[in-house]
Structures are given as structure tokens and as C-alpha cells.
Motif scaffolding. Structure first.
Motif, short mmCIF file in Angstrom:
data_model
loop_
_atom_site.label_atom_id
_atom_site.label_comp_id
_atom_site.label_asym_id
_atom_site.label_seq_id
_atom_site.Cartn_x
_atom_site.Cartn_y
_atom_site.Cartn_z
N VAL A 237 0.66 -1.20 0.03
CA VAL A 237 -0.02 -0.10 -0.12
C VAL A 237 0.59 1.21 -0.08
N TYR A 238 1.84 1.30 0.81
CA TYR A 238 2.94 2.43 0.79
C TYR A 238 4.00 1.84 -0.22
N PRO A 239 3.86 2.40 -1.69
CA PRO A 239 4.81 1.77 -2.40
C PRO A 239 6.32 2.11 -2.18
N PRO A 240 7.00 1.10 -2.37
CA PRO A 240 8.66 1.26 -2.11
C PRO A 240 9.48 2.28 -2.89
N ARG A 241 8.80 2.77 -4.04
CA ARG A 241 9.27 3.76 -4.77
C ARG A 241 8.48 4.81 -4.70
N ARG A 242 8.59 6.27 -5.17
CA ARG A 242 7.49 7.19 -5.15
C ARG A 242 7.19 7.42 -6.34
N ARG A 243 7.04 6.53 -7.19
CA ARG A 243 6.62 6.61 -8.66
C ARG A 243 5.70 5.54 -8.73
N ILE A 244 4.37 5.74 -9.08
CA ILE A 244 3.69 4.57 -9.22
C ILE A 244 2.84 4.67 -10.68
N GLY A 245 2.53 3.53 -11.25
CA GLY A 245 1.70 3.54 -12.52
C GLY A 245 0.33 2.81 -12.22
N ASP A 246 -0.22 2.35 -13.48
CA ASP A 246 -1.42 1.67 -13.72
C ASP A 246 -1.37 0.46 -13.00
N ASP A 247 -0.30 -0.16 -12.87
CA ASP A 247 -0.30 -1.49 -12.02
C ASP A 247 -0.53 -1.08 -10.56
N TYR A 248 -0.24 -0.27 -9.89
CA TYR A 248 -0.65 0.06 -8.52
C TYR A 248 -2.19 0.39 -8.40
N LEU A 249 -2.56 0.86 -9.49
CA LEU A 249 -4.10 1.24 -9.44
C LEU A 249 -4.79 -0.06 -9.81
#
Length: 279
Positions: A237-249
Motif C-alpha cells: 500500500v505504501y509503494p517502495p518507490r515514489r513513482r506509481i503507474g497503472d499497475d498500482y491502481l
């Protein structure tokens, strides 16, 4: 002035949410509409009486009122909005797990747990003035939605993910969009589904309400908040990196949708019980 305030509110509940902002406008309206479809005839009649005279006298129509008055309070125009600002969330301590200690986490009842219980008592009390019960209904529709948003049972030190800055790069923002983790859960998870409110409600109602995870609690808002806290602390839920994409959503959208479904069903049950005929 009013136009400015509503523009400010819209911005606060979408891309760059203010501290402890709840689901986006869409999310709160979906919860309200789900609940409205499960009200008993008695509860529907009571809601109609309480909301008579409102610009949109429906649960969905008043679902963001609590955020509206809080936005107005930031420019000094709504005392109730200022007083209720702490009622939208409950903070947990990092490293302490999901342990609820009322004196620490909800002093004076000033958290979403205390607010739901207090406003439910006002709504159910037919000796209270109609205006107070109307406000209580508006608060309940909003706060039951809030307590099911995992970031509303988040860490105190980062203000429920509001201080956890992220860059979203995906279909909705191909060049990148600055936001916060709280904003991703408020807005992007639902917006990225590409559905309007009626279509989203219809889709969610096609799935059964998830079974309650355990025996009935004598304080349901506590149980709901602890569910949100455990989801907030789940892996990824807290992503390991500060950039997310559609895979997170795509990964967490079903979680958000389940929370909306539960919130709608639980709100309906709460209103049906609170507005049942007096014995």
C-alpha cells in the motif's frame, strides 16, 4: 464567493486533497447511493422529512456536505466545519499496530469513531430539533464513507498519507501527476475505472456484500476503523518507490471497491436502525 469555495473544495477532494480529505466526491456519492437503495420504507420516509428543502434532498446529494463546510471553515465562514474537522479520521501510531486506545487516538470523541457514534445518537433521538438531526444524517452519510477509506485510519506522523508524496504516471496522467498517497486512494483508484456514478453503483451492486469478518462488534465504528488500519498497513500500500503507474491502481482498485460496497451496506443498516419506528 460560493463559486470559489466549491472550486476549492473540488480541488481539495481530487488531485491534491487537503489533510484527511475523504473519498473523492464520486466515492462518497457512490456510498450514499448504495445505501439509499437498501433503506427500509420507514427509513426512506424519515430521510425525506429530514432532507426536505435541501437543494438535492437525497443521500448522494448531501454526501459531501461535511467536506463542503470544512472547506468553508478554512476561509472563516463555517464554525461547524472547523469544529468537525477532526471527525473525518482517526490516527494510529506508527509501530503500534492497529491498536485503538480511545484516550490517545480519539481524545474527547474527536475522531471519526467518536463522531459516528455521537451523530448516530443524535439522529435516533426524536426529541432533538429537526435541524440537529438533519446535520447528524449529513455527517453520518459522510463519516461512514470516511472510516472505510484506509488512509483515514492512517499514521499520525504523515497525516494519513497526505505527506507521502508520489508521482503517478499512467493512462490518466501520461506525463506524470504529482499527488500524495492519500490522494491516490481518494481519487485515482476510482477515477481510473472510467465509470460514472450510476455505472459504478450498478457494477458494485452486482457483487454481493462481503461477509462480515467476525462476530458483531458492540462498537461497529471501531471495527470498521481497525479494518481500514490493517489495509493501510498491508504490503505494497505504501509503494517502495515514489513513482506509481497503472499497475498500482489495478492492484488496489478492487480493495477500494470492496470498501465502498461495505460502507454502503453498513450505512444503510445504521440508518435503518436509527430511523426505525420508536418502540
Amino acid at each position: 464567493m460560493k463559486t470559489f469555495l466549491y472550486c476549492l473544495l473540488f480541488a481539495a477532494t481530487t488531485l491534491l486533497p487537503a489533510p484527511a480529505s475523504g473519498w473523492s466526491r464520486q466515492g462518497h456519492q457512490i456510498v450514499a447511493e448504495l445505501a439509499a437503495q437498501d433503506l427500509t420504507p420507514q427509513a426512506r420516509r424519515e430521510v425525506a422529512v429530514l432532507l426536505a428543502g435541501e437543494p438535492d434532498p437525497t443521500l448522494a446529494g448531501i454526501a459531501t456536505w461535511a467536506d463542503d463546510i470544512r472547506a468553508e471553515s478554512r476561509v472563516g465562514e463555517h464554525a461547524l466545519g472547523k469544529r468537525s474537522s477532526r471527525w473525518h479520521y482517526v490516527n494510529f501510531q506508527r509501530g503500534a499496530g492497529c491498536e485503538y486506545v480511545p484516550a490517545r487516538d480519539c481524545p474527547g470523541g474527536n475522531c471519526v469513531i467518536g463522531a459516528i457514534n455521537a451523530q448516530r445518537a443524535i439522529l435516533a433521538d426524536r426529541t432533538r430539533p429537526l435541524a440537529e438531526r438533519r446535520d447528524a444524517l449529513k455527517f453520518l452519510v459522510h463519516f461512514v464513507g470516511d472510516v472505510h477509506q484506509p488512509m483515514h485510519a492512517g499514521y499520525a506522523d504523515d497525516r494519513g498519507g497526505n505527506n507521502h508524496q508520489l508521482n503517478y504516471r499512467g493512462k490518466g496522467a501520461p506525463k506524470g501527476e504529482g499527488t500524495q498517497l492519500h490522494g491516490v486512494w481518494d481519487y485515482w483508484l476510482l477515477q481510473s475505472a472510467g465509470l460514472d456514478n450510476p455505472a459504478y453503483v450498478q457494477r458494485l451492486r452486482q457483487s454481493p456484500v462481503p461477509a462480515e469478518p467476525g462476530p458483531a462488534s458492540d462498537n461497529p465504528p471501531v471495527a470498521w476503523a481497525l479494518e481500514s488500519c490493517r489495509l493501510m498497513q498491508a504490503e505494497g500500500v505504501y509503494p517502495p518507490r515514489r513513482r506509481i503507474g497503472d499497475d498500482y491502481l489495478d492492484r488496489f482498485r478492487p480493495v477500494a471497491e470492496t470498501r465502498l460496497r461495505l460502507a454502503g451496506a453498513r450505512l444503510a443498516a445504521l440508518l435503518n436502525a436509527s430511523l426505525a419506528p420508536a418502540r
